[in-house]
Design a protein around this motif. Sequence first.
Motif, PDB file in Angstrom:
ATOM      1  N   LEU A   1       0.822  -1.211   0.000  1.00 46.71           N
ATOM      2  CA  LEU A   1       0.000   0.000   0.000  1.00 46.71           C
ATOM      3  C   LEU A   1       0.860   1.267   0.000  1.00 46.71           C
ATOM      4  O   LEU A   1       0.438   2.314  -0.478  1.00 46.71           O
ATOM      5  N   LEU A   2       2.072   1.158   0.553  1.00 45.08           N
ATOM      6  CA  LEU A   2       2.940   2.338   0.590  1.00 45.08           C
ATOM      7  C   LEU A   2       3.232   2.865  -0.817  1.00 45.08           C
ATOM      8  O   LEU A   2       3.413   4.053  -1.009  1.00 45.08           O
ATOM      9  N   GLU A   3       3.247   1.930  -1.790  1.00 45.59           N
ATOM     10  CA  GLU A   3       3.538   2.370  -3.155  1.00 45.59           C
ATOM     11  C   GLU A   3       2.503   3.371  -3.662  1.00 45.59           C
ATOM     12  O   GLU A   3       2.823   4.239  -4.469  1.00 45.59           O
ATOM     13  N   LEU A   4       1.268   3.195  -3.207  1.00 42.73           N
ATOM     14  CA  LEU A   4       0.233   4.157  -3.604  1.00 42.73           C
ATOM     15  C   LEU A   4       0.300   5.422  -2.751  1.00 42.73           C
ATOM     16  O   LEU A   4       0.058   6.528  -3.217  1.00 42.73           O
ATOM     17  N   LEU A   5       0.625   5.233  -1.484  1.00 39.36           N
ATOM     18  CA  LEU A   5       0.561   6.380  -0.575  1.00 39.36           C
ATOM     19  C   LEU A   5       1.744   7.322  -0.744  1.00 39.36           C
ATOM     20  O   LEU A   5       1.615   8.522  -0.538  1.00 39.36           O
ATOM     21  N   GLU A   6       2.875   6.783  -1.140  1.00 40.84           N
ATOM     22  CA  GLU A   6       4.050   7.644  -1.268  1.00 40.84           C
ATOM     23  C   GLU A   6       3.810   8.783  -2.270  1.00 40.84           C
ATOM     24  O   GLU A   6       4.037   9.946  -1.929  1.00 40.84           O
ATOM     25  N   PRO A   7       3.313   8.475  -3.483  1.00 38.53           N
ATOM     26  CA  PRO A   7       3.038   9.604  -4.400  1.00 38.53           C
ATOM     27  C   PRO A   7       1.961  10.544  -3.863  1.00 38.53           C
ATOM     28  O   PRO A   7       2.021  11.750  -4.118  1.00 38.53           O
TER      29      PRO A   7
END
Lengths: 596, 582
Positions: B82-88
């Motif tokens: 999920l971090l991959e989505l939240l980082e941007p």
Amino acid sequence: KVEMASYHKAPPKAGLLNKVKTNPADILLKKQGSALKSSSSRFLKVGPQEKLEYLPKITSLTTDEEKEAMFIRKIRQCCVIFDFTDINLAQTVPKEIKREALLELVEYVVNTKAPFTPLMYKAVIIMVATNLFRPLPPRLNPSGDKFDPEDNEPILEAAWPHVQLVYEFFLRFVESNRFDAGIAKQYLGKKFIQQMLDIFDSEDPRERDYLKTTLHRVYGKFLSLRNYTRKKIQFIFLSFCYEDEYHNGISELLEVLGSVINGFALPLKAEHVEFLLRALVPLHKSRALSVYHPQLTYCVAQFIDKDPSLAKPVLASLLSFWPVTNSSKQILFLRSIEEILLVISQHPFYFASIQEIVFKKIAECIASPHFQVAEKGLSIWSCDDSDCILELVTENVDVILPILFPSLFHVAKSHWHKNIRSMSYSILRLFMSIDSEAFETTIGIYQQNRQREKEERNERVQKWKELITEVEPQLLREKEAIPDNLSTRPSSTNLNKAQIPSPHLDPLLNDNDGLPTNIVIPRHLGCLVEEEFNVEDPVFMELVEVNQIQIHEKLRQKQMLPMDPFTVEALQDHVPLDDGKRNLMWRILYSWNWWK
Amino acid sequence: FKYCIAMDVLLPELQHIDLQIRLNAVSNIGLFAKKLGKEETLKSLLPALQILLSDEDEILAALAEQISSFPDHIGTDNVVPLLELLEPLCKAEETVVRNKATASIEAICKFFTDEQIQTSFVPMLKRLASEEWFTPKSSACRIFYIAFSRSPSEVQSDLISIYKTLCSDETPMVRRAAATHLKSLIPFAPVSMMEEQILDCVKSFDNDEQDSVRLLVVDIAIAIAKTLTEQNAAGLNKSIVEPLITACCQDKSWRVRFMVGTKFAELASALGEEMTKDVLLPFFCGLLKDAEAEVRMVAAEQISRVAELLPLETVISEILPILKTLSVDEAQNVREAMAADIMLLAKQFGTQGTNDHLLDLFLHLLKDDVAEVRLNVIGKLDQVTSIIGIEHISTHLIPAIVELAEDQQWRVRQAVIAFMPRLAKQLDIQYFNDKLLPLCVGWLSDSVFRIREKAAENLMNLVSVLGVEYYTLSIHPQLSKITKSSNYLYRMVALFAAAKLAPILPVEVVKTQLTEELVLVLVDDVTANVRLNVGASLDVILPLLEGEPEFVASKIQPALKKLGEDKDMDVKAYAAVPKVSS
């Protein structure tokens, strides 16, 4: 050699001053004495309290050394800060000494030919900083609503009789042809700029007017500080946009930027483009847009005039900030679009890249139930001075007409406001006369499209229902009938609460095709007219009679609240610096005894 | 194949040209996830959401919010992707999007193992902190504490040095974010780190050019003081916290002093009694005497809470003289704030102290020109009456109250009314009847409706304090006099009073005195509004008389019948409301 047409409009003037000057009749006056406000800048650290005494005139001295020494002594006198909120009669004489010293310094700077020495630069800049850079007083209403310059009366600077002269002196010092930025920059650095930008938040419009001109001059003279200044202005805008929405000087800063942008060399540097897209355009988001909208539009238009390829990213981001629920802001946004289209009409090559997104939005606005929004949308290409937009539309009618037609037809047929119906109808006639062939084609596909949209919608509702039935059927709801025994009790009761029907019983709020409330399948296209377009339709005939409606040039502005007569008088007395009347004002000032 | 179908529906929706349709899909993404099941959600749905990352702010905000519920859909042991989505999303321009993204990060990080924190979260945090633009750095500041609180000490000192660079960032927005969130790191920092690295961070704020950064130091100082006390290192408060507070209290910007003012009580309790007396007291007095009315105002709101931490003699010698100047302050907000707060001082001062030192102030403020000031004193008067003692009440307060009973501002009168039952309880009944009952009765015929209504309610409160007998003897005669008033507005007051009093009086009294002598006498009133309220009052009284069917049948029903045949429509409607149980 093709000369680029440049954006030729005059830059709009910032601030309340303008309003006070242009429509004095609009201002309601409060009853005298009702203004209970403390107008004070803070005299927290009342500088070095040397005792002031009258000194001989600088010009009465003979040698240059003596003159320099006297100049600096006078500057030192001006570093003494007086508390103007304190009515202490003992201070009257020293205050007058400082005022006269300032007046004499101005005169000396204007009239003497001798060059300024480094010591003089140092003293002047310290004096200016001591007098001007102070913590600003609390706003009118620090804990309640945000300060709205449209609604609130400004707090005037109490020490204005001195502060004004300091600004005046500094301006003349910097403007003097003997001023050498090379020497001055040893004393005037980044900190000075930062502090100057900080007081742009001052509530006194007269002060912001001076600051605007001062910043402009300093920006012009100090090349090495330009980058820094722009960056700091960018920070102010970003904080304003994304953090507190709380700054008095945005319109003045934009006005300065307007002329800064004018001077940018082509091609534009990447940092300038970033400034436009990340700091300027987001300013449209703010609630207080109306305060600085003309200046902002001017800046944006200047950028696009320099590089028309910027129109596309600017418009895309502008449209993504669209104020869906605020109709007066929508009108301002339409004005921005109009302004950008005007610039683009000088560079028609770039029109193709933006026409679709822009006219989709305009079509949406035309169908707005708010008649002023609809009016603005309809008049964007037909107001007097924008024939050039109409030309662009004419050239691209085959793309634009299919976008606009559904709205125009719908509005002509069923808008509640007769003038709007009439405007729409006459624009339809206009399109017919522009290109009857394209018009025929558009009518031909119109009904087809309506049918397709309807089917698509039904299909979409069906798909959602299937998904929900499978995963969480309890979310689906049945249509509920209106209960017929709604209370008929009179509501004017002191003892009994009237029974209010609970919201879940209201079929109007509830009927969402049975879907949960967070799934809204738009039906605006479905409610457009379904029958065939016919110019001779009797519905339209009465519209021909209606006189072409007056286009409201001015957005109906909020009526200003009553103002204190003293404040109005003070603002009217202030001569805006770029009026070309400064010398006249100067004479008035010189013969004016402020304590009377 | 079921995932195929769901994804086939979803993908076109996510890419649809109409914002509303995309929004529908994003804000109901949970439905799709449920249909797809854990594995497919992870495999097909999460990557598909990547296409949204360049969408408009509204979609981004919805997406950021939805992600916090994803652990339910993909299982709590597998949330790292999920971090991959939240980082941007943490880099978005719009504040709302970033706030939602960081909130979602806070929510999902609960499910991270300590190892995952080190391998996935910390590297992401470092990336965000080293970006160029201010938004990712601001977001990093907010979620920094997650990594900091769950890292071993060597990583902690690495992290704090990154945080230090954020603290001295060029953009004021990042510095503000760093200053705001530093306090969430402090509870997890060991004392040795507090003395060095953390203090370095704070010092960079302390000299900041922006007052909006400097004022955040106050909160940090409080957090440090609390943590040091918890870690039994309160001794360090003097060397660490004192210089910070000194700088804030002497700041040239009023905003910073204002901030210290608003937090002063919290600060004092975090630093403890000794430091409050030795260090803070002079600063507090300084704020109470500040040049800016706003600062004096917020400081005045804290007086009682700060005074609690000080010995009484210090309060009397240091703060009391300032109170006297504040009570004649030129700014009404300051007087309002102090009027509301100093009433609470009485508890600390005790009976003798209050009478000696505070009573004069109270009486002075009761005579203030501004209604809000008077109101604030009266509103809190009930908290001091028991302390002042009955003797002083009658000699000093009562005359002032009698004067205020006729105050021009109805809100003041309303506050005085609210105070009456309390006084009735404390005072001798004879004395009350002599001095205050006439006032209570007088309010029944006030010119303001709200006051008449409150006066009727007041009668109810008095009766519940003083008993039924008091009603019969003292109040009833007055009410029945009002039913004969020539003004219909006053006659209506009798009906309001009857409706208020009915529930607390015994049935016998309700029957004879309330119903017959107050309500039913007005059935034939000339004014429709009065008749209408007869119906309304009977609606309240009727349920109380369930045990008395005879009385209802003989007295009330005929009255209702009569009203039901009234020529006025509203009167008829009200007469139809009371339901007679058969």
